[in-house]
Design a protein around this motif. Structure first.
Motif, PDB file in Angstrom:
ATOM      1  N   ARG A 282      -6.859   7.706  -3.190  1.00 50.24           N
ATOM      2  CA  ARG A 282      -6.078   7.900  -1.962  1.00 50.24           C
ATOM      3  C   ARG A 282      -6.153   9.341  -1.442  1.00 50.24           C
ATOM      4  O   ARG A 282      -6.321  10.285  -2.207  1.00 50.24           O
ATOM      5  CB  ARG A 282      -4.605   7.544  -2.209  1.00 50.24           C
TER       6      ARG A 282
ATOM      7  N   GLN B 275       1.872   3.940  -3.280  1.00 56.48           N
ATOM      8  CA  GLN B 275       1.528   5.358  -3.256  1.00 56.48           C
ATOM      9  C   GLN B 275       2.775   6.222  -3.440  1.00 56.48           C
ATOM     10  O   GLN B 275       2.742   7.242  -4.134  1.00 56.48           O
ATOM     11  CB  GLN B 275       0.822   5.706  -1.947  1.00 56.48           C
TER      12      GLN B 275
ATOM     13  N   GLN C 128       0.801  -1.222   0.000  1.00 57.99           N
ATOM     14  CA  GLN C 128       0.000   0.000   0.000  1.00 57.99           C
ATOM     15  C   GLN C 128       0.837   1.277   0.000  1.00 57.99           C
ATOM     16  O   GLN C 128       0.720   2.118  -0.886  1.00 57.99           O
ATOM     17  CB  GLN C 128      -0.932  -0.005   1.219  1.00 57.99           C
TER      18      GLN C 128
ATOM     19  N   SER D  10      -7.775   6.438   2.414  1.00 59.59           N
ATOM     20  CA  SER D  10      -8.731   6.810   1.365  1.00 59.59           C
ATOM     21  C   SER D  10      -9.124   8.281   1.445  1.00 59.59           C
ATOM     22  O   SER D  10      -9.102   8.901   2.507  1.00 59.59           O
ATOM     23  CB  SER D  10      -9.997   5.960   1.488  1.00 59.59           C
TER      24      SER D  10
ATOM     25  N   GLU E  93      -1.723   0.945  -9.341  1.00 56.18           N
ATOM     26  CA  GLU E  93      -1.945   2.319  -8.887  1.00 56.18           C
ATOM     27  C   GLU E  93      -1.777   3.254 -10.079  1.00 56.18           C
ATOM     28  O   GLU E  93      -0.964   3.001 -10.982  1.00 56.18           O
ATOM     29  CB  GLU E  93      -0.964   2.685  -7.771  1.00 56.18           C
TER      30      GLU E  93
END
Length: 594
Positions: free
Chosen positions: A496, A203, A199, A459, A240
């Motif tokens: 995100r 990002q 995760q 989120s 992503e």
């Protein structure tokens, strides 16, 4: 020429008759017809039938060899007579007349048969997984898995994604499950964690200026096993994208999944444009956020009906006045079903821990009436109102349940699937995808009433960020979404939160102060403060995708070396004890619970 084989066991055809060849593989089956011994030789590609006559000097030796021994066979390709052609295998028009053979690897007595797909105890199958993997069905499942992953990689490349690998040794983070911890020898008293998902790294890849990332990522979670979840580790298609909104992610994933499922299955896709169902609607209509849309039954709220003066079903009335809800499921054209069907559903519901399912059938004489154990509690006007509200017609039956919201959702969701199974309403030749959207940002813990994140803590909340009402956190919705197929959740994803100040605020609602956020997410919070693009992604589970395409009910059937229910690898005897010297190197000592 290769010293072991001139052809594989799926290669020879009528055009090869008369050729001198050599094959290598496992002895799949033997059939002794007295003067002739038939040997089915198997390799990764298929099966070729070989024959040896009794006058061959090698007959007796070959006759004694244990099944699953590895042999090299030298011989001549010969034609099969018409009455012995085997249309089930591609080499079925020819056979090999054995001239000589050589044992390459002998086999001990087998703990389970390989040539059969009969069910065997899980303990035996996992302990001897290398044998289990030779069996036709599971061997083909693993080959299918490989082909699916290769195809997904090709499709992601076509869509402009770049494949990167993220670290396996990282820091612990609250993804919602227990971490697997790895002690550091060079940093005594400190631990790495195996990633529950990449995760934070993915990002930061977006923050680094890359536009589209993916990987087939190994993930590690110390969770209990389920039929659709492996204990310990699993793989996901992690992706992503920068400068995207929710629908941009949906477009990519829908295209990928439609192409993949069309490529590897003959089943129909109920939707090629996946429907979007809000979380609240899904919980009401299906009792779950993992609905099986092959099932046409829906759940409806009829709480107000039981507050009418002309409804005298006191059990429900009292529950509703104390805060409970009432919901129902309508089944079409079931008036001719025997009483045992309805009573069986009611008994099943009680076995699930509920108080059962009340029911009646709408019938008509001069006017409508409710036939069934609770029919007498409803007036004609009440019955007509129920019919109007639920769409029930003459001949339809209605199952009722009443209780607290979470209990009610659980039993009606299970009942919806149970009733559909009993009535044969689910089309097994269909894949039904959907998106579940608009998840709440927060939820309240039932045990301690504390506010916590409901899904992914990273989120982006929905709405005008300058006008969010932080005093009512349970009303805040997030750009979070799940993709579901046939009642199985394939993935969660989100747009995100890339704004550090907003992240601090949201984490504070869940009980994290700024210092703790900085400690737990130092890398990402630091990266986001140096110019982060809006970004979002998702991570469909590879194991579950393959499970659906292989038409398997259990994820272990599509995993090469799975663990058992207790997260043990019976084949490699893991987890295992370690030596005292190893613990000392890591500055560790054990204090086991009694």
């Amino acid at each position: 020429m290769n010293r072991y084989r001139s052809h594989n066991c799926n290669q020879l055809r009528k055009g090869d008759i008369g050729k001198k060849i050599n094959l290598s593989g496992w002895i799949n089956k033997k059939r002794d017809h007295g003067n002739i011994l038939f040997v089915d030789l198997r390799d990764n590609y298929g099966i070729t039938q070989c024959i040896i006559s009794k006058d061959n000097k090698n007959f007796n030796e070959l006759e004694k060899i244990q099944l699953e021994s590895v042999v090299q066979i030298n011989g001549e390709v010969v034609d099969r007579s018409k009455d012995t052609i085997n249309k089930d295998i591609k080499t079925g028009e020819i056979e090999i007349k054995i001239e000589s053979f050589k044992v390459l690897g002998s086999c001990k007595e087998l703990p389970l048969p390989v040539f059969s797909d009969q069910e065997y105890a899980e303990e035996i199958r996992l302990k001897y997984r290398f044998l289990d993997l030779r069996r036709k069905k599971i061997h083909e499942n693993i080959i299918l898995r490989s082909k699916i992953i290769s195809f997904i990689r090709e499709e992601m490349n076509k869509l402009g994604f770049l494949e990167f690998q993220t670290p396996i040794l990282t820091s612990s983070s609250p993804e919602g499950a227990r971490d697997f911890l790895v002690p550091s020898r060079l940093n005594p008293g400190k631990f790495y964690a195996l990633p529950q998902a990449p995760q934070q790294f993915k990002q930061m890849i977006m923050v680094s200026g890359f536009d589209k990332y993916f990987q087939i990522a190994p993930c590690f979670r110390d969770e209990d096993a389920r039929s659709d979840r492996s204990p310990g580790e699993f793989y996901q298609l992690d992706l992503e994208m920068s400068f995207v909104e929710q629908d941009d992610v949906f477009e990519v994933v829908e295209k990928l999944l439609v192409n993949t499922f069309k490529k590897f299955s003959n089943k129909k896709l109920l939707f090629e444009k996946f429907p979007k169902i809000t979380f609240s609607e899904s919980m009401l209509r299906y009792g779950t956020d993992k609905p099986d849309l092959r099932n046409p039954l829906v759940i409806q709220d009829i709480t107000e009906i039981f507050l009418r003066d002309d409804v005298s079903f006191e059990i429900f009335k009292k529950l509703i006045k104390s805060g409970s809800k009432a919901r129902c499921i309508v089944t079409k054209d079931t008036k001719n079903k025997p009483r045992s069907f309805f009573d069986g559903i009611d008994k099943w519901a009680k076995d699930q821990g509920s108080s059962g399912l009340a029911y009646f059938t709408v019938e008509k004489d001069k006017d409508f009436f409710a036939k069934g154990p609770i029919g007498k509690f409803f007036s004609l006007n009440a019955i007509k109102e129920i019919m109007k509200k639920t769409g029930a017609k003459e001949g339809d039956s209605i199952f009722f349940s009443c209780g607290k919201k979470t209990e009610l959702e659980k039993i009606t969701s299970l009942a919806r699937n149970k009733i559909a199974d009993e009535l044969g309403l689910i089309d097994e030749n269909v894949f039904a995808f959907c998106w579940i959207v608009d998840y709440p940002m927060f939820e309240q813990d039932e045990n301690d009433n504390k506010i916590k994140f409901s899904h992914n803590p990273f989120s982006m909340p929905q709405g005008d960020l300058s006008k969010l009402n932080y005093d009512k956190p349970l009303e805040i919705l997030a750009y979070q979404y799940d993709i579901v197929c046939n009642g199985i959740e394939l993935s969660s994803g989100a747009i995100r939160n890339h704004i550090p100040e907003l992240m601090y605020k949201l984490f504070s609602i869940a009980g994290y102060d700024k210092k703790r956020v900085d400690e737990k997410f130092s890398g990402m919070i630091n990266a986001l403060s140096f110019g982060a693009p809006p970004h979002g992604g998702i991570a469909p589970g590879i194991d579950r995708i393959v499970m659906l395409l292989a038409n398997e009910k259990n994820i272990r059937e599509v995993t090469m070396f799975p663990m058992n229910q207790n997260a043990q690898d019976l084949m490699m005897n893991a987890p295992s004890e370690v030596k005292e010297e190893q613990l000392k190197e890591l500055s560790l000592s054990l204090k086991l619970k009694k």
